[in-house]
Write a protein that holds these residues in place. Structure first.
Motif, PDB file in Angstrom:
ATOM      1  N   UNK A 194       3.041   2.962   2.171  1.00 20.57           N
ATOM      2  CA  UNK A 194       2.752   1.599   1.750  1.00 20.57           C
ATOM      3  C   UNK A 194       3.008   1.513   0.249  1.00 20.57           C
ATOM      4  N   UNK A 195       3.445   0.352  -0.227  1.00 18.36           N
ATOM      5  CA  UNK A 195       3.666   0.162  -1.657  1.00 18.36           C
ATOM      6  C   UNK A 195       3.522  -1.317  -1.998  1.00 18.36           C
ATOM      7  N   UNK A 196       2.921  -1.553  -3.159  1.00 23.97           N
ATOM      8  CA  UNK A 196       2.784  -2.925  -3.638  1.00 23.97           C
ATOM      9  C   UNK A 196       2.533  -2.929  -5.129  1.00 23.97           C
ATOM     10  N   UNK A 197       2.700  -4.095  -5.737  1.00 21.62           N
ATOM     11  CA  UNK A 197       2.499  -4.207  -7.179  1.00 21.62           C
ATOM     12  C   UNK A 197       1.023  -4.283  -7.563  1.00 21.62           C
ATOM     13  N   UNK A 198       0.189  -4.758  -6.665  1.00 26.61           N
ATOM     14  CA  UNK A 198      -1.238  -4.915  -6.966  1.00 26.61           C
ATOM     15  C   UNK A 198      -2.083  -4.142  -5.974  1.00 26.61           C
ATOM     16  N   UNK A 199      -3.223  -3.674  -6.444  1.00 30.52           N
ATOM     17  CA  UNK A 199      -4.136  -2.892  -5.612  1.00 30.52           C
ATOM     18  C   UNK A 199      -4.629  -3.694  -4.420  1.00 30.52           C
TER      19      UNK A 199
END
Length: 157
Positions: free
Chosen positions: A75-80
């Protein structure tokens, strides 16, 4: 599952190691799968927040076969908060269940959870020395190596 229900911890439940707060690494166990959540500070080329399955306790060949079969968790994203929402949305889906079943079938390295090393300090003087002194205390003395191993069970190497 909701993103608000996911609680990250600095302590790895498999090894008992505690990551420092500035290491950019936290852990969460969901449905039997341990995810390592990382945050790369001041990163320009990668997403700020990512999560993948903890693989430090797997046999290397089994881990490779599992990953080649397309069962890896990632999983990856810019915000927690968005990363946690992404994880929560995936949990319980049919794809999650298939990956989870494949994950639980991968053989674990039998030495990974060992927390103590047995060492001899003298005649009839055996001690269980912790691998992580911040979590466990030294135990002993034991009269023989066999009695120390019998007392500690699977926790000793």
């Amino acid at each position: 599952m909701k993103a608000e229900d996911i609680r990250l911890s600095y302590t790895n439940p498999v090894t008992g190691e505690r990551a420092s707060r500035d290491a950019g690494r936290q852990y969460v166990e969901i449905d039997g799968v341990l995810l390592v959540v990382t945050h790369i500070y001041r990163s320009r080329g990668f997403p700020d927040w990512s999560a993948k399955a903890f693989t430090g306790h797997l046999e290397s060949s089994a881990h490779l076969e599992w990953a080649k079969a397309g069962n890896a968790f990632g999983f990856a994203h810019l915000r927690r908060r968005d990363l946690l929402a992404q994880i929560a949305a995936d949990v319980g889906t049919e794809e999650w269940k298939q990956k989870r079943n494949a994950w639980l079938a991968v053989p674990r390295d039998r030495w990974a959870p060992r927390r103590y090393t047995i060492e001899r300090r003298g005649v009839g003087d055996w001690w269980a020395v912790p691998r992580y002194p911040q979590r466990d205390r030294e135990r002993g003395p034991y009269l023989s190596e066999e009695t120390a191993r019998a007392d500690l069970g699977d926790a000793a190497r």
